[in-house]
Write a protein that holds these residues in place. Structure first.
Motif, PDB file in Angstrom:
ATOM      1  N   SER A  68       0.844  -1.197   0.000  1.00 42.67           N
ATOM      2  CA  SER A  68       0.000   0.000   0.000  1.00 42.67           C
ATOM      3  C   SER A  68       0.875   1.240   0.000  1.00 42.67           C
ATOM      4  O   SER A  68       2.013   1.212   0.472  1.00 42.67           O
ATOM      5  CB  SER A  68      -0.877   0.045   1.254  1.00 42.67           C
ATOM      6  OG  SER A  68      -1.808  -0.988   1.266  1.00 42.67           O
ATOM      7  N   THR A  69       0.316   2.323  -0.503  1.00 40.81           N
ATOM      8  CA  THR A  69       0.937   3.638  -0.376  1.00 40.81           C
ATOM      9  C   THR A  69       0.035   4.484   0.499  1.00 40.81           C
ATOM     10  O   THR A  69      -1.159   4.631   0.213  1.00 40.81           O
ATOM     11  CB  THR A  69       1.127   4.314  -1.750  1.00 40.81           C
ATOM     12  OG1 THR A  69       1.999   3.500  -2.540  1.00 40.81           O
ATOM     13  CG2 THR A  69       1.726   5.709  -1.602  1.00 40.81           C
ATOM     14  N   VAL A  70       0.608   5.014   1.587  1.00 39.88           N
ATOM     15  CA  VAL A  70      -0.127   5.847   2.532  1.00 39.88           C
ATOM     16  C   VAL A  70       0.352   7.277   2.346  1.00 39.88           C
ATOM     17  O   VAL A  70       1.545   7.560   2.464  1.00 39.88           O
ATOM     18  CB  VAL A  70       0.111   5.387   3.983  1.00 39.88           C
ATOM     19  CG1 VAL A  70      -0.659   6.261   4.953  1.00 39.88           C
ATOM     20  CG2 VAL A  70      -0.266   3.918   4.148  1.00 39.88           C
ATOM     21  N   THR A  71      -0.573   8.183   2.042  1.00 41.11           N
ATOM     22  CA  THR A  71      -0.228   9.584   1.812  1.00 41.11           C
ATOM     23  C   THR A  71      -0.787  10.434   2.941  1.00 41.11           C
ATOM     24  O   THR A  71      -1.988  10.397   3.214  1.00 41.11           O
ATOM     25  CB  THR A  71      -0.771  10.062   0.455  1.00 41.11           C
ATOM     26  OG1 THR A  71      -0.220   9.220  -0.577  1.00 41.11           O
ATOM     27  CG2 THR A  71      -0.378  11.512   0.192  1.00 41.11           C
ATOM     28  N   PHE A  72       0.104  11.196   3.578  1.00 39.45           N
ATOM     29  CA  PHE A  72      -0.272  12.088   4.672  1.00 39.45           C
ATOM     30  C   PHE A  72      -0.373  13.506   4.147  1.00 39.45           C
ATOM     31  O   PHE A  72       0.614  14.058   3.643  1.00 39.45           O
ATOM     32  CB  PHE A  72       0.788  12.014   5.783  1.00 39.45           C
ATOM     33  CG  PHE A  72       0.511  12.959   6.931  1.00 39.45           C
ATOM     34  CD1 PHE A  72      -0.279  12.554   7.990  1.00 39.45           C
ATOM     35  CD2 PHE A  72       1.059  14.228   6.950  1.00 39.45           C
ATOM     36  CE1 PHE A  72      -0.538  13.418   9.044  1.00 39.45           C
ATOM     37  CE2 PHE A  72       0.809  15.107   8.000  1.00 39.45           C
ATOM     38  CZ  PHE A  72       0.014  14.699   9.053  1.00 39.45           C
ATOM     39  N   ASP A  73      -1.587  14.103   4.224  1.00 44.26           N
ATOM     40  CA  ASP A  73      -1.779  15.512   3.882  1.00 44.26           C
ATOM     41  C   ASP A  73      -1.838  16.345   5.153  1.00 44.26           C
ATOM     42  O   ASP A  73      -1.253  17.422   5.231  1.00 44.26           O
ATOM     43  CB  ASP A  73      -3.058  15.716   3.073  1.00 44.26           C
ATOM     44  CG  ASP A  73      -2.928  15.156   1.657  1.00 44.26           C
ATOM     45  OD1 ASP A  73      -2.015  15.585   0.935  1.00 44.26           O
ATOM     46  OD2 ASP A  73      -3.722  14.272   1.298  1.00 44.26           O
ATOM     47  N   ASP A  74      -2.590  15.878   6.139  1.00 38.35           N
ATOM     48  CA  ASP A  74      -2.659  16.466   7.470  1.00 38.35           C
ATOM     49  C   ASP A  74      -3.334  15.437   8.369  1.00 38.35           C
ATOM     50  O   ASP A  74      -3.719  14.372   7.902  1.00 38.35           O
ATOM     51  CB  ASP A  74      -3.369  17.825   7.479  1.00 38.35           C
ATOM     52  CG  ASP A  74      -4.781  17.769   6.932  1.00 38.35           C
ATOM     53  OD1 ASP A  74      -5.546  16.848   7.314  1.00 38.35           O
ATOM     54  OD2 ASP A  74      -5.146  18.657   6.143  1.00 38.35           O
ATOM     55  N   MET A  75      -3.486  15.760   9.645  1.00 40.47           N
ATOM     56  CA  MET A  75      -4.029  14.771  10.590  1.00 40.47           C
ATOM     57  C   MET A  75      -5.441  14.300  10.231  1.00 40.47           C
ATOM     58  O   MET A  75      -5.836  13.198  10.573  1.00 40.47           O
ATOM     59  CB  MET A  75      -4.028  15.327  12.011  1.00 40.47           C
ATOM     60  CG  MET A  75      -2.653  15.458  12.624  1.00 40.47           C
ATOM     61  SD  MET A  75      -1.882  13.849  12.882  1.00 40.47           S
ATOM     62  CE  MET A  75      -0.311  14.363  13.534  1.00 40.47           C
TER      63      MET A  75
END
Length: 81
Positions: A68-75
């Motif tokens: 999987s690819t997990v993308t963090f933009d904000d909380m």
């Protein structure tokens, strides 16, 4: 063995933790990912990917399968592909 890729699309460094339930050889230490940064963790099966801010006053996370690819933009905005 697969991997979990984490991408930081925010404008700030973020601390990332990837559990090692499926890979006892891997590290589950907190790691700082810089803005625009990307890193991968070798894992198989399902793992927890967690994020915390610099002061450790806010945390969030997702439970994801390997590859999987997990993308963090904000909380409030973490996406998984």
């Amino acid at each position: 063995m697969g991997s979990i890729i984490v991408v930081n699309k925010s404008g700030s460094p973020i601390s990332v933790f990837v559990s090692k339930y499926s890979n006892s050889e891997g590290s589950d230490a907190w790691f700082t990912l810089q803005p625009g940064g990307r890193d991968s963790w070798s894992r198989k099966g399902w793992e927890l990917v967690a994020f915390k801010n610099a002061n450790d006053t806010n945390r969030t996370g997702v439970y994801v399968p390997a590859d999987s690819t997990v993308t963090f933009d904000d909380m409030a905005h973490v996406s998984v592909v």
